[in-house]
Motif scaffolding. Sequence first.
Motif, PDB file in Angstrom:
ATOM      1  N   VAL A 348      90.438 -51.544 -33.692  1.00 35.61           N
ATOM      2  CA  VAL A 348      89.714 -52.800 -33.908  1.00 35.61           C
ATOM      3  C   VAL A 348      90.570 -54.011 -33.572  1.00 35.61           C
ATOM      4  CG1 VAL A 348      88.572 -54.268 -35.613  1.00 35.61           C
ATOM      5  CG2 VAL A 348      88.197 -51.787 -35.642  1.00 35.61           C
ATOM      6  N   LEU A 349      91.789 -54.080 -34.122  1.00 32.88           N
ATOM      7  CA  LEU A 349      92.638 -55.245 -33.904  1.00 32.88           C
ATOM      8  C   LEU A 349      93.069 -55.406 -32.449  1.00 32.88           C
ATOM      9  CD1 LEU A 349      94.877 -55.423 -37.108  1.00 32.88           C
ATOM     10  CD2 LEU A 349      92.965 -56.892 -36.460  1.00 32.88           C
ATOM     11  N   PRO A 350      93.559 -54.349 -31.769  1.00 37.15           N
ATOM     12  CA  PRO A 350      93.897 -54.524 -30.349  1.00 37.15           C
ATOM     13  C   PRO A 350      92.709 -54.977 -29.503  1.00 37.15           C
ATOM     14  CG  PRO A 350      94.841 -52.484 -31.183  1.00 37.15           C
ATOM     15  CD  PRO A 350      93.927 -52.994 -32.242  1.00 37.15           C
ATOM     16  N   THR A 351      91.518 -54.445 -29.795  1.00 34.86           N
ATOM     17  CA  THR A 351      90.332 -54.859 -29.049  1.00 34.86           C
ATOM     18  C   THR A 351      90.031 -56.330 -29.276  1.00 34.86           C
ATOM     19  OG1 THR A 351      89.398 -52.625 -29.210  1.00 34.86           O
ATOM     20  CG2 THR A 351      87.878 -54.431 -28.691  1.00 34.86           C
ATOM     21  N   LEU A 352      90.089 -56.764 -30.528  1.00 33.70           N
ATOM     22  CA  LEU A 352      89.808 -58.158 -30.856  1.00 33.70           C
ATOM     23  C   LEU A 352      90.842 -59.084 -30.238  1.00 33.70           C
ATOM     24  CD1 LEU A 352      88.039 -60.130 -32.450  1.00 33.70           C
ATOM     25  CD2 LEU A 352      89.548 -59.778 -34.422  1.00 33.70           C
ATOM     26  N   PHE A 353      92.124 -58.728 -30.345  1.00 33.72           N
ATOM     27  CA  PHE A 353      93.178 -59.549 -29.753  1.00 33.72           C
ATOM     28  C   PHE A 353      93.025 -59.635 -28.238  1.00 33.72           C
ATOM     29  CE2 PHE A 353      96.202 -58.683 -33.512  1.00 33.72           C
ATOM     30  CZ  PHE A 353      95.814 -59.873 -34.112  1.00 33.72           C
ATOM     31  N   GLY A 354      92.693 -58.519 -27.598  1.00 38.61           N
ATOM     32  CA  GLY A 354      92.532 -58.519 -26.147  1.00 38.61           C
ATOM     33  C   GLY A 354      91.430 -59.467 -25.702  1.00 38.61           C
ATOM     34  N   ILE A 355      90.293 -59.419 -26.383  1.00 38.61           N
ATOM     35  CA  ILE A 355      89.168 -60.291 -26.025  1.00 38.61           C
ATOM     36  C   ILE A 355      89.535 -61.758 -26.229  1.00 38.61           C
ATOM     37  CG2 ILE A 355      86.821 -60.962 -26.656  1.00 38.61           C
ATOM     38  CD1 ILE A 355      86.290 -58.036 -27.343  1.00 38.61           C
ATOM     39  N   ILE A 356      90.129 -62.078 -27.381  1.00 40.22           N
ATOM     40  CA  ILE A 356      90.482 -63.474 -27.680  1.00 40.22           C
ATOM     41  C   ILE A 356      91.514 -63.999 -26.693  1.00 40.22           C
ATOM     42  CG2 ILE A 356      91.582 -64.983 -29.374  1.00 40.22           C
ATOM     43  CD1 ILE A 356      90.313 -63.290 -31.555  1.00 40.22           C
ATOM     44  N   LEU A 357      92.542 -63.201 -26.395  1.00 40.10           N
ATOM     45  CA  LEU A 357      93.596 -63.650 -25.494  1.00 40.10           C
ATOM     46  C   LEU A 357      93.072 -63.881 -24.076  1.00 40.10           C
ATOM     47  CD1 LEU A 357      96.547 -61.384 -26.680  1.00 40.10           C
ATOM     48  CD2 LEU A 357      96.317 -63.850 -27.016  1.00 40.10           C
ATOM     49  N   VAL A 358      92.217 -62.993 -23.593  1.00 41.61           N
ATOM     50  CA  VAL A 358      91.655 -63.187 -22.253  1.00 41.61           C
ATOM     51  C   VAL A 358      90.749 -64.411 -22.228  1.00 41.61           C
ATOM     52  CG1 VAL A 358      90.204 -62.169 -20.464  1.00 41.61           C
ATOM     53  CG2 VAL A 358      91.830 -60.745 -21.686  1.00 41.61           C
ATOM     54  N   LEU A 359      89.987 -64.618 -23.302  1.00 46.26           N
ATOM     55  CA  LEU A 359      89.100 -65.786 -23.379  1.00 46.26           C
ATOM     56  C   LEU A 359      89.910 -67.085 -23.362  1.00 46.26           C
ATOM     57  CD1 LEU A 359      86.091 -66.548 -23.682  1.00 46.26           C
ATOM     58  CD2 LEU A 359      86.462 -66.600 -26.161  1.00 46.26           C
ATOM     59  N   VAL A 360      90.965 -67.138 -24.174  1.00 49.02           N
ATOM     60  CA  VAL A 360      91.809 -68.335 -24.217  1.00 49.02           C
ATOM     61  C   VAL A 360      92.512 -68.544 -22.878  1.00 49.02           C
ATOM     62  CG1 VAL A 360      93.814 -69.391 -25.312  1.00 49.02           C
ATOM     63  CG2 VAL A 360      92.131 -68.203 -26.712  1.00 49.02           C
ATOM     64  N   THR A 361      92.967 -67.446 -22.262  1.00 45.13           N
ATOM     65  CA  THR A 361      93.625 -67.550 -20.964  1.00 45.13           C
ATOM     66  C   THR A 361      92.697 -68.146 -19.917  1.00 45.13           C
ATOM     67  OG1 THR A 361      95.057 -65.653 -21.438  1.00 45.13           O
ATOM     68  CG2 THR A 361      94.757 -66.247 -19.131  1.00 45.13           C
ATOM     69  N   SER A 362      91.457 -67.687 -19.880  1.00 41.59           N
ATOM     70  CA  SER A 362      90.505 -68.198 -18.885  1.00 41.59           C
ATOM     71  C   SER A 362      90.214 -69.677 -19.112  1.00 41.59           C
ATOM     72  CB  SER A 362      89.213 -67.378 -18.928  1.00 41.59           C
ATOM     73  OG  SER A 362      88.562 -67.517 -20.194  1.00 41.59           O
ATOM     74  N   ILE A 363      90.089 -70.086 -20.370  1.00 39.17           N
ATOM     75  CA  ILE A 363      89.850 -71.498 -20.670  1.00 39.17           C
ATOM     76  C   ILE A 363      91.045 -72.340 -20.260  1.00 39.17           C
ATOM     77  CG2 ILE A 363      89.493 -73.160 -22.538  1.00 39.17           C
ATOM     78  CD1 ILE A 363      87.934 -70.995 -24.008  1.00 39.17           C
ATOM     79  N   TRP A 364      92.237 -71.847 -20.504  1.00 34.71           N
ATOM     80  CA  TRP A 364      93.460 -72.580 -20.153  1.00 34.71           C
ATOM     81  C   TRP A 364      93.588 -72.724 -18.637  1.00 34.71           C
ATOM     82  CZ3 TRP A 364      98.775 -71.376 -22.879  1.00 34.71           C
ATOM     83  CH2 TRP A 364      99.647 -72.441 -22.664  1.00 34.71           C
ATOM     84  N   ILE A 365      93.245 -71.661 -17.895  1.00 31.54           N
ATOM     85  CA  ILE A 365      93.309 -71.739 -16.437  1.00 31.54           C
ATOM     86  C   ILE A 365      92.310 -72.774 -15.926  1.00 31.54           C
ATOM     87  CG2 ILE A 365      92.925 -70.483 -14.282  1.00 31.54           C
ATOM     88  CD1 ILE A 365      93.922 -67.972 -15.668  1.00 31.54           C
ATOM     89  N   MET A 366      91.097 -72.793 -16.505  1.00 36.18           N
ATOM     90  CA  MET A 366      90.117 -73.796 -16.102  1.00 36.18           C
ATOM     91  C   MET A 366      90.628 -75.200 -16.380  1.00 36.18           C
ATOM     92  SD  MET A 366      86.243 -72.469 -16.830  1.00 36.18           S
ATOM     93  CE  MET A 366      86.480 -72.120 -18.571  1.00 36.18           C
ATOM     94  N   TRP A 367      91.237 -75.400 -17.534  1.00 37.24           N
ATOM     95  CA  TRP A 367      91.785 -76.711 -17.886  1.00 37.24           C
ATOM     96  C   TRP A 367      92.884 -77.117 -16.901  1.00 37.24           C
ATOM     97  CZ3 TRP A 367      96.788 -77.967 -19.638  1.00 37.24           C
ATOM     98  CH2 TRP A 367      96.932 -79.270 -20.121  1.00 37.24           C
ATOM     99  N   ALA A 368      93.761 -76.188 -16.567  1.00 42.62           N
ATOM    100  CA  ALA A 368      94.833 -76.485 -15.624  1.00 42.62           C
ATOM    101  C   ALA A 368      94.279 -76.772 -14.234  1.00 42.62           C
ATOM    102  CB  ALA A 368      95.819 -75.313 -15.566  1.00 42.62           C
ATOM    103  N   ALA A 369      93.236 -76.023 -13.829  1.00 44.98           N
ATOM    104  CA  ALA A 369      92.652 -76.214 -12.505  1.00 44.98           C
ATOM    105  C   ALA A 369      91.976 -77.570 -12.383  1.00 44.98           C
ATOM    106  CB  ALA A 369      91.651 -75.100 -12.213  1.00 44.98           C
ATOM    107  N   TRP A 370      91.327 -78.019 -13.439  1.00 46.22           N
ATOM    108  CA  TRP A 370      90.655 -79.317 -13.383  1.00 46.22           C
ATOM    109  C   TRP A 370      91.647 -80.466 -13.402  1.00 46.22           C
ATOM    110  CZ3 TRP A 370      85.927 -80.522 -11.973  1.00 46.22           C
ATOM    111  CH2 TRP A 370      84.954 -79.536 -11.999  1.00 46.22           C
ATOM    112  N   ARG A 371      92.812 -80.266 -13.982  1.00 49.13           N
ATOM    113  CA  ARG A 371      93.815 -81.327 -14.048  1.00 49.13           C
ATOM    114  C   ARG A 371      94.658 -81.427 -12.782  1.00 49.13           C
ATOM    115  NH1 ARG A 371      97.850 -81.644 -18.544  1.00 49.13           N
ATOM    116  NH2 ARG A 371      98.125 -83.683 -17.579  1.00 49.13           N
ATOM    117  N   MET A 372      94.831 -80.324 -12.074  1.00 50.79           N
ATOM    118  CA  MET A 372      95.736 -80.349 -10.941  1.00 50.79           C
ATOM    119  C   MET A 372      95.101 -81.047  -9.752  1.00 50.79           C
ATOM    120  SD  MET A 372      95.621 -76.397  -9.577  1.00 50.79           S
ATOM    121  CE  MET A 372      97.034 -76.699  -8.540  1.00 50.79           C
TER     122      MET A 372
END
Length: 381
Positions: A348-372
């Motif tokens: 349960v925990l590895p699955t939840l962490f994996g989903i959250i981390l990938v979600l945050v990573t994708s949002i961060w990449i979008m934020w970086a892409a819009w700023r660059m």
Amino acid sequence: MSKRRDSKYRSGPTTNWLKTKSFTESEFELLGVERERGKPAFALMAEPGTGRYVGSAFVSVEARSGAFRAGTQGHEEAPGNAMGQAGHQSPREASERRGRPSARVAAGFLGRRSEKGMTKPSRRSRGQRLCINWISQKCYKSDIRGFVMADRKALRLAATSLFAGVAISFVAGIFHPDREPANDHPAVFAEYAASSIWTLVHLGQFVGMTGLVSGLIGLFFALNVQEGRVGWIGKFGVVSSVVALALYGVLQAVDGVALKQAVNAWASAPDGERAVRFASAETIRWLEWGVRSYQSFTLGLSFLLFATVIVLAASIPKAIGNLMGCAGMAYLVQSWIIGSEGFSGHNVLPTLFGIILVLVTSIWIMWAAWRMPDAEAADRG
């Protein structure tokens, strides 16, 4: 600045006040060119061998055999092919050149002056960091030795696909029947047999995984690292991602189709056939464990490889790569647990962490892409 002790400042030419420029002349490696509209171009220099950033110098006139002369004395840009070969290189072009040319520089370095009149690198130089100002005042810090300018539009598209894939998979997973413990096969098979949206849920999960993998592949091309060591790491990441998607297709065929039919047959079978039908459904369930285990492994490996590319390319914040690497580790842990214990509570925990981390990573990449800044605009600057 120096003056005679008893002299006073007066406008106009005078020998009582002297302005002395301090510079050094040596051989340096050319890292790239920093340009801003309306201002002289600056050559970014590093120590030969170490690659340590030491400062910048105005681009002057000559271009010889892939190298150019730079100094503080020439403020005009060289015409024609001279600047075309050197001064008008984009950072991406400069970084992709494997043999960095040696440029002889008479440079008044941007930094702090020592008591001896020579120039010391500023704090950002000493940390091997450079903030490159292209069009606006918004800029990025990156390792100057590994600087590669990413494609902003492609990066936005990749991040959007990555985010959409995770979001679709998460929403589809909400509707997945999970009231019963996943490893309690009699109870969970009965729950699966009663589900009327089982096939639709698994189709949604496959669409989500397709978007996620498409985002990872798009990220490889957006980072502009198709060559060299980093390029090979990225290519292995692309192959691993494609294999992960293929295994996920097999997984949904096993889980979303075969298992559903098996549990339906078991639930509706007469008492004399139920044991055989249950054994068939359980065999398919174990096959699902194996496919899911290896799919999680290849997906986690993909995240780790792309995390390495992000860190080495340094065209977006390295912390994004670190976060993606953590997501990859979470999926590797999932792979081990599913392969040895099935869908137990430990997963349960590895699955939840994996989903959250990938979600945050994708949002961060979008934020970086819009700023660059856009690469084409930087080249025009």
